[in-house]
Design an enzyme around this catalytic site. Sequence first.
Site, PDB file in Angstrom:
ATOM      1  N   ASP A 142     -11.516   2.209   4.046  1.00 59.49           N
ATOM      2  CA  ASP A 142     -11.859   0.787   3.965  1.00 59.49           C
ATOM      3  C   ASP A 142     -13.364   0.579   3.771  1.00 59.49           C
ATOM      4  O   ASP A 142     -13.791  -0.502   3.364  1.00 59.49           O
ATOM      5  CB  ASP A 142     -11.475   0.082   5.279  1.00 59.49           C
ATOM      6  CG  ASP A 142     -10.140  -0.633   5.207  1.00 59.49           C
ATOM      7  OD1 ASP A 142      -9.791  -1.100   4.115  1.00 59.49           O
ATOM      8  OD2 ASP A 142      -9.475  -0.734   6.251  1.00 59.49           O
TER       9      ASP A 142
ATOM     10  N   LYS B 148       0.838  -1.203   0.000  1.00 63.39           N
ATOM     11  CA  LYS B 148       0.000   0.000   0.000  1.00 63.39           C
ATOM     12  C   LYS B 148       0.872   1.251   0.000  1.00 63.39           C
ATOM     13  O   LYS B 148       0.617   2.208  -0.736  1.00 63.39           O
ATOM     14  CB  LYS B 148      -0.933  -0.002   1.216  1.00 63.39           C
ATOM     15  CG  LYS B 148      -2.094  -0.988   1.064  1.00 63.39           C
ATOM     16  CD  LYS B 148      -2.779  -1.303   2.379  1.00 63.39           C
ATOM     17  CE  LYS B 148      -3.761  -2.459   2.189  1.00 63.39           C
ATOM     18  NZ  LYS B 148      -4.252  -3.002   3.467  1.00 63.39           N
TER      19      LYS B 148
ATOM     20  N   GLN C 266      -5.065  -1.617   9.717  1.00 63.01           N
ATOM     21  CA  GLN C 266      -4.878  -2.954   9.157  1.00 63.01           C
ATOM     22  C   GLN C 266      -5.481  -4.015  10.083  1.00 63.01           C
ATOM     23  O   GLN C 266      -5.219  -4.015  11.294  1.00 63.01           O
ATOM     24  CB  GLN C 266      -3.370  -3.194   8.954  1.00 63.01           C
ATOM     25  CG  GLN C 266      -3.016  -4.470   8.240  1.00 63.01           C
ATOM     26  CD  GLN C 266      -3.300  -4.441   6.737  1.00 63.01           C
ATOM     27  OE1 GLN C 266      -3.550  -3.398   6.152  1.00 63.01           O
ATOM     28  NE2 GLN C 266      -3.271  -5.596   6.120  1.00 63.01           N
TER      29      GLN C 266
HETATM   30  N1  GUE Z   1      -8.126  -2.792   7.134  1.00 61.42           N
HETATM   31  C1  GUE Z   1      -7.777  -3.663   6.183  1.00 61.42           C
HETATM   32  N2  GUE Z   1      -8.059  -3.385   4.892  1.00 61.42           N
HETATM   33  C2  GUE Z   1      -7.701  -4.258   3.906  1.00 61.42           C
HETATM   34  O1  GUE Z   1      -7.961  -3.996   2.706  1.00 61.42           O
HETATM   35  C3  GUE Z   1      -7.000  -5.450   4.263  1.00 61.42           C
HETATM   36  C4  GUE Z   1      -6.730  -5.676   5.622  1.00 61.42           C
HETATM   37  N3  GUE Z   1      -7.141  -4.779   6.549  1.00 61.42           N
HETATM   38  N4  GUE Z   1      -6.087  -6.797   6.019  1.00 61.42           N
HETATM   39  C5  GUE Z   1      -5.564  -7.745   5.053  1.00 61.42           C
HETATM   40  C6  GUE Z   1      -6.386  -7.761   3.783  1.00 61.42           C
HETATM   41  C7  GUE Z   1      -5.698  -8.393   2.585  1.00 61.42           C
HETATM   42  N5  GUE Z   1      -5.602  -7.358   1.571  1.00 61.42           N
HETATM   43  C8  GUE Z   1      -4.961  -7.504   0.339  1.00 61.42           C
HETATM   44  C9  GUE Z   1      -4.717  -6.454  -0.508  1.00 61.42           C
HETATM   45  C10 GUE Z   1      -4.008  -6.628  -1.681  1.00 61.42           C
HETATM   46  C11 GUE Z   1      -3.521  -7.849  -2.051  1.00 61.42           C
HETATM   47  C12 GUE Z   1      -2.718  -8.004  -3.302  1.00 61.42           C
HETATM   48  O2  GUE Z   1      -2.410  -7.042  -3.984  1.00 61.42           O
HETATM   49  N6  GUE Z   1      -2.311  -9.231  -3.658  1.00 61.42           N
HETATM   50  C13 GUE Z   1      -1.472  -9.492  -4.820  1.00 61.42           C
HETATM   51  C14 GUE Z   1      -0.251 -10.297  -4.394  1.00 61.42           C
HETATM   52  C15 GUE Z   1      -0.583 -11.620  -3.773  1.00 61.42           C
HETATM   53  C16 GUE Z   1       0.604 -12.230  -3.054  1.00 61.42           C
HETATM   54  O3  GUE Z   1       1.534 -12.658  -3.758  1.00 61.42           O
HETATM   55  O4  GUE Z   1       0.595 -12.222  -1.821  1.00 61.42           O
HETATM   56  C17 GUE Z   1      -2.254 -10.231  -5.885  1.00 61.42           C
HETATM   57  O5  GUE Z   1      -3.310 -10.800  -5.569  1.00 61.42           O
HETATM   58  O6  GUE Z   1      -1.818 -10.235  -7.023  1.00 61.42           O
HETATM   59  C18 GUE Z   1      -3.783  -8.922  -1.235  1.00 61.42           C
HETATM   60  C19 GUE Z   1      -4.494  -8.739  -0.058  1.00 61.42           C
HETATM   61  C20 GUE Z   1      -6.127  -6.209   2.085  1.00 61.42           C
HETATM   62  N7  GUE Z   1      -6.601  -6.378   3.327  1.00 61.42           N
END
Ligand code: GUE
Length: 283
Positions: A118, A51, A95
């Site tokens: 969020d 992020k 988070q």
């Molecule tokens: N308050 C809060 N807001 C959130 O939005 C939040 C959170 N907590 N806690 C955790 C989860 C998880 N999350 C992700 C965001 C982007 C990818 C992302 O970009 N993933 C890539 C890389 C995957 C990898 O290789 O790990 C993809 O899918 O291509 C994954 C997971 C947001 N979250």
Amino acid sequence: MELLDGRALANELTQAQQMTVATLKQQGVTPKLVVVMVGDDPASAIYTQSKQRRATKIGMASELKRLSAETTEADLLAVVRQLNTDETVDGILVQLPLPKQINEDHIIRAIDPQKDVDGFSPVNIGRLWLNQPGLVACTPNGIMRLLAAHDIDVAGKNVVIVGRSNIVGRPLAALMLNANATVTIAHSRTADLKALTKTADILVAAIGKPHFFGIEDVKEGAVVVDVGINRLEDGTVTGDVDFEALKSHVSAMTPVPRGVGPMTITMLMDQTIEIAKERAKRG
Ligand SMILES: Nc1nc(=O)c2c([nH]1)NC[C@@H]1CN(c3ccc(C(=O)N[C@@H](CCC(=O)O)C(=O)O)cc3)C=[N+]21
């Protein structure tokens, strides 16, 4: 099969965001996102870093507040309240998950709904279900944008969402309903789950079980959105659906990685920029 490439769309949107941010900066407003991370969960650390990286790439200001795993609820509430009143802060993201001594609901409720990028606060969830303007959860928002970019109209379609979480399943159901889909939310207690998923024109898998859905569970020509991010023992990341098996069976599908994940981060930036635009208007 049409690949619903989230990374490609995210890259496109990132360029547009860079231009918007440059314009805002000329007006004296730099969009600012603050991410608060409590503890040192390695997965959370990776997400918060990506992020930060994205915000920097767009030219936004971004700050990561790292608090110790022993932080009390009162301490975290004080941090949130300070960010609420800081006029240079547009978006606040705490988070999740939080350490067990902290009640997540209490924290989410304390975030100013106008800075709640969020879209998790009860006020924004309420607005969403009332089909009123507000801030929307980023993963569901990103899914809608990805489908729209590929001219996939959800109106009148049978959408089956597997997963009822507050951050994906529920808000996505509201967005789909607002877009005139017929929505079913399935979950661990759904009777004959795979007979149900087979009726879906659009299947959204958000259960967190690697390769849970295969060719037998999906209608031919369906659209499949895979929200699962399952880290396997060999370190690779895979989704909730068997991508290889479904490739020649469905009409469109998101990959994992590079599908929904990158769009989630893009929507986070989008909403922060939108809030900053309002700040620029106020002058
Ligand atoms: N308050 C809060 N807001 C959130 O939005 C939040 C959170 N907590 N806690 C955790 C989860 C998880 N999350 C992700 C965001 C982007 C990818 C992302 O970009 N993933 C890539 C890389 C995957 C990898 O290789 O790990 C993809 O899918 O291509 C994954 C997971 C947001 N979250």
